[in-house]
Design a protein around this motif. Structure first.
Motif, PDB file in Angstrom:
ATOM      1  N   UNK A 188       0.951  -1.371   0.047  1.00  0.00           N
ATOM      2  CA  UNK A 188       0.089  -0.066   0.085  1.00  0.00           C
ATOM      3  C   UNK A 188       0.910   1.275  -0.167  1.00  0.00           C
ATOM      4  N   UNK A 189       2.208   1.020   0.353  1.00  0.00           N
ATOM      5  CA  UNK A 189       2.793   2.593   0.355  1.00  0.00           C
ATOM      6  C   UNK A 189       4.282   2.351   0.453  1.00  0.00           C
ATOM      7  N   UNK A 190       5.003   3.204   0.244  1.00  0.00           N
ATOM      8  CA  UNK A 190       6.616   2.928   0.516  1.00  0.00           C
ATOM      9  C   UNK A 190       6.921   4.012   1.416  1.00  0.00           C
ATOM     10  N   UNK A 191       7.761   3.560   2.526  1.00  0.00           N
ATOM     11  CA  UNK A 191       8.253   4.218   3.691  1.00  0.00           C
ATOM     12  C   UNK A 191       9.703   4.488   3.513  1.00  0.00           C
ATOM     13  N   UNK A 192      10.156   5.737   3.391  1.00  0.00           N
ATOM     14  CA  UNK A 192      11.678   5.925   3.408  1.00  0.00           C
ATOM     15  C   UNK A 192      12.223   6.440   4.793  1.00  0.00           C
ATOM     16  N   UNK A 193      13.480   5.866   5.151  1.00  0.00           N
ATOM     17  CA  UNK A 193      13.877   5.928   6.454  1.00  0.00           C
ATOM     18  C   UNK A 193      15.257   6.097   6.284  1.00  0.00           C
ATOM     19  N   UNK A 194      15.993   6.879   7.117  1.00  0.00           N
ATOM     20  CA  UNK A 194      17.363   7.128   6.970  1.00  0.00           C
ATOM     21  C   UNK A 194      18.047   6.716   8.344  1.00  0.00           C
ATOM     22  N   UNK A 195      19.112   6.063   8.136  1.00  0.00           N
ATOM     23  CA  UNK A 195      19.771   5.476   9.045  1.00  0.00           C
ATOM     24  C   UNK A 195      21.105   6.410   9.499  1.00  0.00           C
ATOM     25  N   UNK A 196      21.769   6.499  10.715  1.00  0.00           N
ATOM     26  CA  UNK A 196      22.780   7.298  11.250  1.00  0.00           C
ATOM     27  C   UNK A 196      24.037   6.926  10.460  1.00  0.00           C
ATOM     28  N   UNK A 197      24.260   5.827   9.892  1.00  0.00           N
ATOM     29  CA  UNK A 197      25.422   5.531   9.110  1.00  0.00           C
ATOM     30  C   UNK A 197      25.075   4.338   8.372  1.00  0.00           C
ATOM     31  N   UNK A 198      26.054   4.124   7.315  1.00  0.00           N
ATOM     32  CA  UNK A 198      26.070   3.146   6.528  1.00  0.00           C
ATOM     33  C   UNK A 198      25.870   1.588   6.998  1.00  0.00           C
ATOM     34  N   UNK A 199      26.596   1.353   8.002  1.00  0.00           N
ATOM     35  CA  UNK A 199      26.377   0.085   8.607  1.00  0.00           C
ATOM     36  C   UNK A 199      25.120  -0.007   9.365  1.00  0.00           C
ATOM     37  N   UNK A 200      24.527   1.066  10.127  1.00  0.00           N
ATOM     38  CA  UNK A 200      23.483   0.706  10.637  1.00  0.00           C
ATOM     39  C   UNK A 200      21.981   0.720   9.699  1.00  0.00           C
ATOM     40  N   UNK A 201      22.457   1.254   8.409  1.00  0.00           N
ATOM     41  CA  UNK A 201      21.328   0.986   7.124  1.00  0.00           C
ATOM     42  C   UNK A 201      21.405  -0.245   6.744  1.00  0.00           C
ATOM     43  N   UNK A 202      22.569  -1.012   6.650  1.00  0.00           N
ATOM     44  CA  UNK A 202      22.761  -2.290   6.395  1.00  0.00           C
ATOM     45  C   UNK A 202      22.083  -3.205   7.543  1.00  0.00           C
ATOM     46  N   UNK A 203      22.197  -2.757   8.575  1.00  0.00           N
ATOM     47  CA  UNK A 203      21.767  -3.724   9.742  1.00  0.00           C
ATOM     48  C   UNK A 203      20.240  -3.544   9.760  1.00  0.00           C
ATOM     49  N   UNK A 204      19.464  -2.282   9.692  1.00  0.00           N
ATOM     50  CA  UNK A 204      18.057  -2.152   9.560  1.00  0.00           C
ATOM     51  C   UNK A 204      17.628  -3.033   8.401  1.00  0.00           C
ATOM     52  N   UNK A 205      18.149  -2.795   7.239  1.00  0.00           N
ATOM     53  CA  UNK A 205      17.751  -3.387   5.874  1.00  0.00           C
ATOM     54  C   UNK A 205      17.599  -4.860   6.189  1.00  0.00           C
ATOM     55  N   UNK A 206      18.819  -5.406   6.740  1.00  0.00           N
ATOM     56  CA  UNK A 206      18.918  -7.084   7.015  1.00  0.00           C
ATOM     57  C   UNK A 206      17.809  -7.632   8.218  1.00  0.00           C
ATOM     58  N   UNK A 207      17.516  -6.754   9.251  1.00  0.00           N
ATOM     59  CA  UNK A 207      16.417  -7.096  10.180  1.00  0.00           C
ATOM     60  C   UNK A 207      15.152  -7.066   9.501  1.00  0.00           C
ATOM     61  N   UNK A 208      14.711  -6.130   8.710  1.00  0.00           N
ATOM     62  CA  UNK A 208      13.557  -6.073   8.054  1.00  0.00           C
ATOM     63  C   UNK A 208      13.255  -7.187   7.234  1.00  0.00           C
ATOM     64  N   UNK A 209      14.425  -7.540   6.565  1.00  0.00           N
ATOM     65  CA  UNK A 209      14.307  -8.722   5.690  1.00  0.00           C
ATOM     66  C   UNK A 209      14.210 -10.008   6.328  1.00  0.00           C
TER      67      UNK A 209
END
Length: 114
Positions: A56-77
């Protein structure tokens, strides 16, 4: 024109993403992650942005670092994958019932090619 930006605290629990404006209050937004995918944001205006994409929608989020972004993406997946795995029948008896339902649907006139 840029979308309005807001700072939220994000928490993933029980297959849902909760966004809090104030860490003491109630969540402002709750997203079910069952049918979501996640990817690095394309053409994001800021660094370390990723998207949680639902039917139903796209949600854009911003992490505090590249490593944190990868971690968030891994957890959501991983959360999405575990939730989808939980939907699959666990024993042969349940699989048989599922196959019977498919056979019954195919037996209906016009459904032979489904």
């Amino acid at each position: 024109r840029r979308a309005r930006e807001a700072r939220y605290w994000s928490v993933i629990s029980n297959g849902k993403l909760f966004l809090y404006k104030d860490w003491k209050g109630q969540p402002r937004h709750v997203y079910n992650l069952l049918l979501c995918t996640v990817r690095e944001a394309r053409n994001a205006p800021e660094r370390w942005c990723f998207e949680v994409i639902s039917p139903t929608q796209n949600l854009m989020l911003q992490a505090l670092s590249a490593g944190e972004m990868i971690e968030w993406m891994t957890v959501v997946g991983n959360v999405t994958s575990r939730m989808l795995d939980a939907q699959v029948p666990r024993n042969v008896e349940e699989q048989g019932r599922s196959e019977d339902r498919v056979a019954a649907m195919r037996a209906i006139q016009g459904n032979a090619r489904c």
